[in-house]
Write a protein that holds these residues in place. Structure first.
Motif, PDB file in Angstrom:
ATOM      1  N   ARG A 243       0.831  -1.197   0.000  1.00 44.12           N
ATOM      2  CA  ARG A 243       0.000   0.000   0.000  1.00 44.12           C
ATOM      3  C   ARG A 243       0.868   1.250   0.000  1.00 44.12           C
ATOM      4  NH1 ARG A 243      -4.881  -1.422   4.393  1.00 44.12           N
ATOM      5  NH2 ARG A 243      -5.751  -3.194   3.178  1.00 44.12           N
ATOM      6  N   ARG A 244       0.364   2.292  -0.628  1.00 45.52           N
ATOM      7  CA  ARG A 244       0.978   3.624  -0.533  1.00 45.52           C
ATOM      8  C   ARG A 244       0.124   4.449   0.409  1.00 45.52           C
ATOM      9  NH1 ARG A 244       2.654   5.483  -5.855  1.00 45.52           N
ATOM     10  NH2 ARG A 244       4.591   4.461  -5.216  1.00 45.52           N
ATOM     11  N   VAL A 245       0.761   5.011   1.433  1.00 44.12           N
ATOM     12  CA  VAL A 245       0.042   5.668   2.518  1.00 44.12           C
ATOM     13  C   VAL A 245       0.481   7.126   2.654  1.00 44.12           C
ATOM     14  CG1 VAL A 245      -0.612   5.507   4.951  1.00 44.12           C
ATOM     15  CG2 VAL A 245       0.101   3.428   3.712  1.00 44.12           C
ATOM     16  N   VAL A 246      -0.487   8.022   2.726  1.00 38.70           N
ATOM     17  CA  VAL A 246      -0.223   9.434   3.002  1.00 38.70           C
ATOM     18  C   VAL A 246      -0.493   9.658   4.481  1.00 38.70           C
ATOM     19  CG1 VAL A 246      -0.795  11.824   2.459  1.00 38.70           C
ATOM     20  CG2 VAL A 246      -0.934  10.085   0.672  1.00 38.70           C
ATOM     21  N   VAL A 247       0.537  10.112   5.212  1.00 35.58           N
ATOM     22  CA  VAL A 247       0.449  10.243   6.667  1.00 35.58           C
ATOM     23  C   VAL A 247       0.604  11.708   7.081  1.00 35.58           C
ATOM     24  CG1 VAL A 247       1.420   9.513   8.877  1.00 35.58           C
ATOM     25  CG2 VAL A 247       1.422   7.926   6.927  1.00 35.58           C
ATOM     26  N   PRO A 248      -0.451  12.346   7.602  1.00 36.07           N
ATOM     27  CA  PRO A 248      -0.330  13.719   8.098  1.00 36.07           C
ATOM     28  C   PRO A 248       0.558  13.767   9.340  1.00 36.07           C
ATOM     29  CG  PRO A 248      -2.633  13.067   7.780  1.00 36.07           C
ATOM     30  CD  PRO A 248      -1.814  11.824   7.706  1.00 36.07           C
ATOM     31  N   PRO A 249       1.155  14.916   9.631  1.00 38.10           N
ATOM     32  CA  PRO A 249       2.065  15.022  10.787  1.00 38.10           C
ATOM     33  C   PRO A 249       1.427  14.662  12.125  1.00 38.10           C
ATOM     34  CG  PRO A 249       2.311  16.929   9.356  1.00 38.10           C
ATOM     35  CD  PRO A 249       1.118  16.177   8.862  1.00 38.10           C
ATOM     36  N   ASN A 250       0.124  14.903  12.288  1.00 38.49           N
ATOM     37  CA  ASN A 250      -0.506  14.634  13.587  1.00 38.49           C
ATOM     38  C   ASN A 250      -0.544  13.149  13.940  1.00 38.49           C
ATOM     39  OD1 ASN A 250      -2.553  14.644  11.383  1.00 38.49           O
ATOM     40  ND2 ASN A 250      -3.923  13.984  13.008  1.00 38.49           N
ATOM     41  N   VAL A 251      -0.382  12.269  12.939  1.00 43.37           N
ATOM     42  CA  VAL A 251      -0.287  10.827  13.192  1.00 43.37           C
ATOM     43  C   VAL A 251       0.999  10.277  12.579  1.00 43.37           C
ATOM     44  CG1 VAL A 251      -2.735  10.314  13.510  1.00 43.37           C
ATOM     45  CG2 VAL A 251      -1.793  10.438  11.188  1.00 43.37           C
ATOM     46  N   GLY A 252       2.008  11.159  12.476  1.00 50.93           N
ATOM     47  CA  GLY A 252       3.255  10.814  11.829  1.00 50.93           C
ATOM     48  C   GLY A 252       4.363  10.436  12.805  1.00 50.93           C
ATOM     49  N   PHE A 253       5.572  10.854  12.476  1.00 52.02           N
ATOM     50  CA  PHE A 253       6.759  10.444  13.221  1.00 52.02           C
ATOM     51  C   PHE A 253       6.695  10.756  14.716  1.00 52.02           C
ATOM     52  CE2 PHE A 253       9.115  10.224   9.105  1.00 52.02           C
ATOM     53  CZ  PHE A 253       9.699   8.981   9.300  1.00 52.02           C
ATOM     54  N   SER A 254       6.042  11.831  15.088  1.00 54.55           N
ATOM     55  CA  SER A 254       6.004  12.195  16.506  1.00 54.55           C
ATOM     56  C   SER A 254       5.278  11.144  17.342  1.00 54.55           C
ATOM     57  CB  SER A 254       5.329  13.555  16.685  1.00 54.55           C
ATOM     58  OG  SER A 254       3.984  13.519  16.226  1.00 54.55           O
ATOM     59  N   THR A 255       4.418  10.346  16.716  1.00 54.13           N
ATOM     60  CA  THR A 255       3.670   9.317  17.461  1.00 54.13           C
ATOM     61  C   THR A 255       4.480   8.039  17.655  1.00 54.13           C
ATOM     62  OG1 THR A 255       2.664   8.406  15.438  1.00 54.13           O
ATOM     63  CG2 THR A 255       1.493  10.214  16.533  1.00 54.13           C
ATOM     64  N   SER A 256       5.628   7.930  16.994  1.00 53.44           N
ATOM     65  CA  SER A 256       6.464   6.728  17.135  1.00 53.44           C
ATOM     66  C   SER A 256       7.856   7.090  17.652  1.00 53.44           C
ATOM     67  CB  SER A 256       6.599   6.004  15.790  1.00 53.44           C
ATOM     68  OG  SER A 256       7.249   6.826  14.830  1.00 53.44           O
ATOM     69  N   ASP A 257       7.962   8.275  18.277  1.00 52.21           N
ATOM     70  CA  ASP A 257       9.259   8.740  18.783  1.00 52.21           C
ATOM     71  C   ASP A 257      10.289   8.768  17.653  1.00 52.21           C
ATOM     72  OD1 ASP A 257      10.994   9.734  20.711  1.00 52.21           O
ATOM     73  OD2 ASP A 257      11.657   7.746  21.350  1.00 52.21           O
ATOM     74  N   TRP A 258       9.842   9.164  16.468  1.00 50.15           N
ATOM     75  CA  TRP A 258      10.677   9.316  15.277  1.00 50.15           C
ATOM     76  C   TRP A 258      11.342   7.999  14.867  1.00 50.15           C
ATOM     77  CZ3 TRP A 258      10.347  13.626  12.338  1.00 50.15           C
ATOM     78  CH2 TRP A 258       9.646  14.691  12.919  1.00 50.15           C
ATOM     79  N   LYS A 259      10.565   6.934  14.971  1.00 50.70           N
ATOM     80  CA  LYS A 259      10.998   5.635  14.493  1.00 50.70           C
ATOM     81  C   LYS A 259      10.084   5.209  13.346  1.00 50.70           C
ATOM     82  CE  LYS A 259      12.575   4.220  19.089  1.00 50.70           C
ATOM     83  NZ  LYS A 259      12.346   3.300  20.231  1.00 50.70           N
ATOM     84  N   PRO A 260      10.573   4.342  12.450  1.00 47.11           N
ATOM     85  CA  PRO A 260      11.882   3.691  12.426  1.00 47.11           C
ATOM     86  C   PRO A 260      12.996   4.673  12.070  1.00 47.11           C
ATOM     87  CG  PRO A 260      10.679   3.171  10.422  1.00 47.11           C
ATOM     88  CD  PRO A 260       9.727   3.919  11.299  1.00 47.11           C
TER      89      PRO A 260
END
Length: 264
Positions: free
Chosen positions: A204-221
């Motif tokens: 799948r190709r996924v578009v991820v807005p910042p509000n549910v982006g890297f900040s929610t995974s502690d900038w992982k992977p």
């Protein structure tokens, strides 16, 4: 290390839809020539297309974000029809028609939190794992590629990065993958939500807005290459801003994810 079947590559289309002068960057310094990960230079669009006379780099990226998921998978207008386009207007019309057909056949799924995704590759329908579906708590082996801020950032398992194998540095295609537990935020929340319902072999190709982006995974992977670390830091600065000199900008990230195995 995990073995994985090959990923077919092709030269990315250019001249798609209204962005007739937009160019898909494909060089060692920008983005690999594949449909699986891509970047569109907003600066190039501004400089080459008169339909963007008032757009700056950020505005162009914002405008393109709504269309990128469609454009990347759309065929070049010259290839999209048996009718050969002789001028730019005819080429545009053919491209628009084919894009609408593509959107009808392969629609975009929108989630309540702003995440959008489309299926690039259907799941494998044979074998013991063919009936397994990703759900909350699943242990999943996957490969991914991420683009943000208008450029390729980094990936794992798609063959764009180098890994050490048998004492040599080789492309990581089929040699690397990421294991996550859905719900543990090993990847951004938006990616986890788009994984739900996927099966082995599906991409799948996924578009991820910042509000549910890297900040929610502690900038992982986390990236392992210098270029990946630099581009991730630049993206973080883009969405967080730099005081009054650079206000925050809500640029989404674009992820290509493919499920290799589902453990439970």
């Amino acid at each position: 290390m995990n073995r994985h079947h090959g990923v077919k590559a092709f030269i990315a289309p250019k001249g798609t839809l209204r962005y007739k002068s937009a160019q898909i960057s494909a060089s060692k310094d920008k983005i690999p020539k594949t449909e699986d990960s891509y970047a569109i230079s907003a600066t190039e669009i501004k400089n080459n297309d008169s339909s963007f006379p008032s757009l700056g780099r950020r505005s162009a990226i914002d405008k393109l974000a709504e269309f990128s998921i469609f454009v990347a998978a759309a065929p070049a207008c010259a290839q999209a029809s048996t009718k050969k386009c002789s001028d730019i207007e005819t080429c545009r019309e053919i491209g628009d028609v084919k894009l609408l057909e593509k959107m009808t056949e392969d629609p975009i799924t929108s989630l309540p939190n702003g995440v959008k995704y489309k299926i690039l590759q259907p799941p494998i329908t044979y074998g013991a794992e063919s009936n397994s579906v990703v759900k909350d708590g699943s242990v999943v082996d996957l490969i991914y590629s991420v683009t943000g801020g208008g450029r390729y950032m980094y990936s794992q398992g798609f063959g764009y990065e180098n890994v050490s194998f048998d004492g040599k540095m080789q492309k990581d295609l089929g040699l690397d993958s990421l294991r996550i537990v859905v719900g543990n935020h090993n990847v951004p929340l938006g990616v986890e939500q788009a994984l739900i319902g996927m099966r082995r072999g599906e991409r799948r190709r996924v578009v991820v807005p910042p509000n549910v982006g890297f900040s929610t995974s502690d900038w992982k992977p986390e990236p392992t290459t210098r270029r990946g670390k630099v581009t991730l830091a630049a993206y973080k600065q883009l969405i967080e801003g730099r005081g009054s000199t650079q206000p925050p900008f809500p640029a989404p990230t674009f992820w290509d994810v493919e499920v290799l195995r589902i453990k439970k």
